[in-house]
Design an enzyme around this catalytic site. Structure first.
Site, PDB file in Angstrom:
ATOM      1  N   ASP A 297       0.828  -1.217   0.000  1.00 38.14           N
ATOM      2  CA  ASP A 297       0.000   0.000   0.000  1.00 38.14           C
ATOM      3  C   ASP A 297       0.861   1.265   0.000  1.00 38.14           C
ATOM      4  OD1 ASP A 297      -1.979  -1.855   0.408  1.00 38.14           O
ATOM      5  OD2 ASP A 297      -2.737  -0.961   2.261  1.00 38.14           O
TER       6      ASP A 297
ATOM      7  N   HIS B  61      -5.699   9.079   0.338  1.00 36.80           N
ATOM      8  CA  HIS B  61      -5.575   8.284   1.571  1.00 36.80           C
ATOM      9  C   HIS B  61      -6.589   8.726   2.614  1.00 36.80           C
ATOM     10  CE1 HIS B  61      -3.792   5.731   4.643  1.00 36.80           C
ATOM     11  NE2 HIS B  61      -3.152   5.115   3.653  1.00 36.80           N
TER      12      HIS B  61
ATOM     13  N   HIS C  33       3.724  -2.263   3.024  1.00 34.75           N
ATOM     14  CA  HIS C  33       3.758  -0.902   2.478  1.00 34.75           C
ATOM     15  C   HIS C  33       5.078  -0.674   1.758  1.00 34.75           C
ATOM     16  CE1 HIS C  33       0.948  -0.963   5.852  1.00 34.75           C
ATOM     17  NE2 HIS C  33       0.292   0.004   5.237  1.00 34.75           N
TER      18      HIS C  33
HETATM   19 NI    NI Z   1      -2.485   3.200   3.559  1.00 36.05          NI
END
Ligand code: NI
Length: 234
Positions: free
Chosen positions: A43, A97, A187
């Site tokens: 992400d 986001h 991430h």
């Molecule tokens: Ni995120």
């Protein structure tokens, strides 16, 4: 990382919407039903570490799934082009986001559709999955995701890589929790996570795991993946 992007309301014709919602059939014949499989997901990119992660996949094999922040795409369009060209999956992680559960229906629609349109503009691919920031969804989000032809992808393994910020600890976190059918949350925003993938990806492949994309993982069951529905594992 997330400057407020300029949001404009997206309006599509019925024909465009039909194209946007379609979930193309996929050839899953490269997946071995007798071997375990899992989906590594990343992400908050695209960012400066993303192409290095693509290089690691290219070197060792396996595919990943990238949930990108819409307003970051124009900074690194080549990373998205590589994702699609090299067989990885790309989907949206909202435009800015945002916590989608706190937005109005129209606000959710803007966050999802502007990102989906931007991914298409850059790659030619209409994404079929998205990841809600923090995994926060409610009935409004489900409704808009369904309208937009997007399945909502959560996770079954949380590596806490954003908190660990240490390649050895991220490696241990992944390797101690992996199992067949898992969707693993990470991430690519963090260089330490990408550092860990230099060991995780070849190690998982050596253990016999097939590193498949999220749609491959989900569609392998019975060939269906429903828009507006949440998935956290196979
Ligand atoms: Ni995120």
């Amino acid at each position: 990382m997330c400057q407020p992007g300029e949001i404009t309301t997206i309006r599509f014709s019925d024909a465009e919407l039909a194209e946007i919602k379609k979930n193309p059939p996929r050839d899953l014949s490269h997946i071995d039903p007798n071997k375990p499989m899992l989906a590594l997901t990343f992400d908050d990119g695209p960012c400066k570490h993303t192409e290095r992660l693509l290089d690691i996949f290219a070197q060792h094999g396996g595919k990943g799934t990238f949930y990108v922040v819409g307003n970051l795409i124009d900074e690194r369009p080549d990373a998205l082009k590589r994702m699609v060209a090299e067989g990885h999956e790309v989907g949206g992680h909202s435009w800015g986001h945002k916590d989608l559960s706190e937005l109005s229906t129209e606000g959710i629609r803007e966050q999802l559709m502007k990102t989906k349109e931007k991914i298409h503009e850059v790659t030619g691919y209409w994404s079929v999955t998205m990841r809600p920031p923090w995994g926060n969804v409610n009935d409004r989000v489900r409704t808009v995701a369904k309208e937009s032809g997007l399945s909502m992808i959560l996770w079954s393994v949380d590596t806490l890589d954003w908190m660990l910020q240490d390649a050895d600890k991220v490696y241990e976190s992944v390797m101690s929790q992996v199992k067949d059918g898992a969707i693993i949350l990470m991430h690519d925003l963090h260089g330490t996570t990408v550092d860990a993938m230099e060991r995780v990806i070849p190690e998982l492949l050596a253990q016999g795991y097939q590193l498949v994309t999220v749609p491959e993982l989900l569609l392998f069951n019975d060939g269906t993946m429903d828009p507006g529905k949440e998935y956290s594992s196979r």
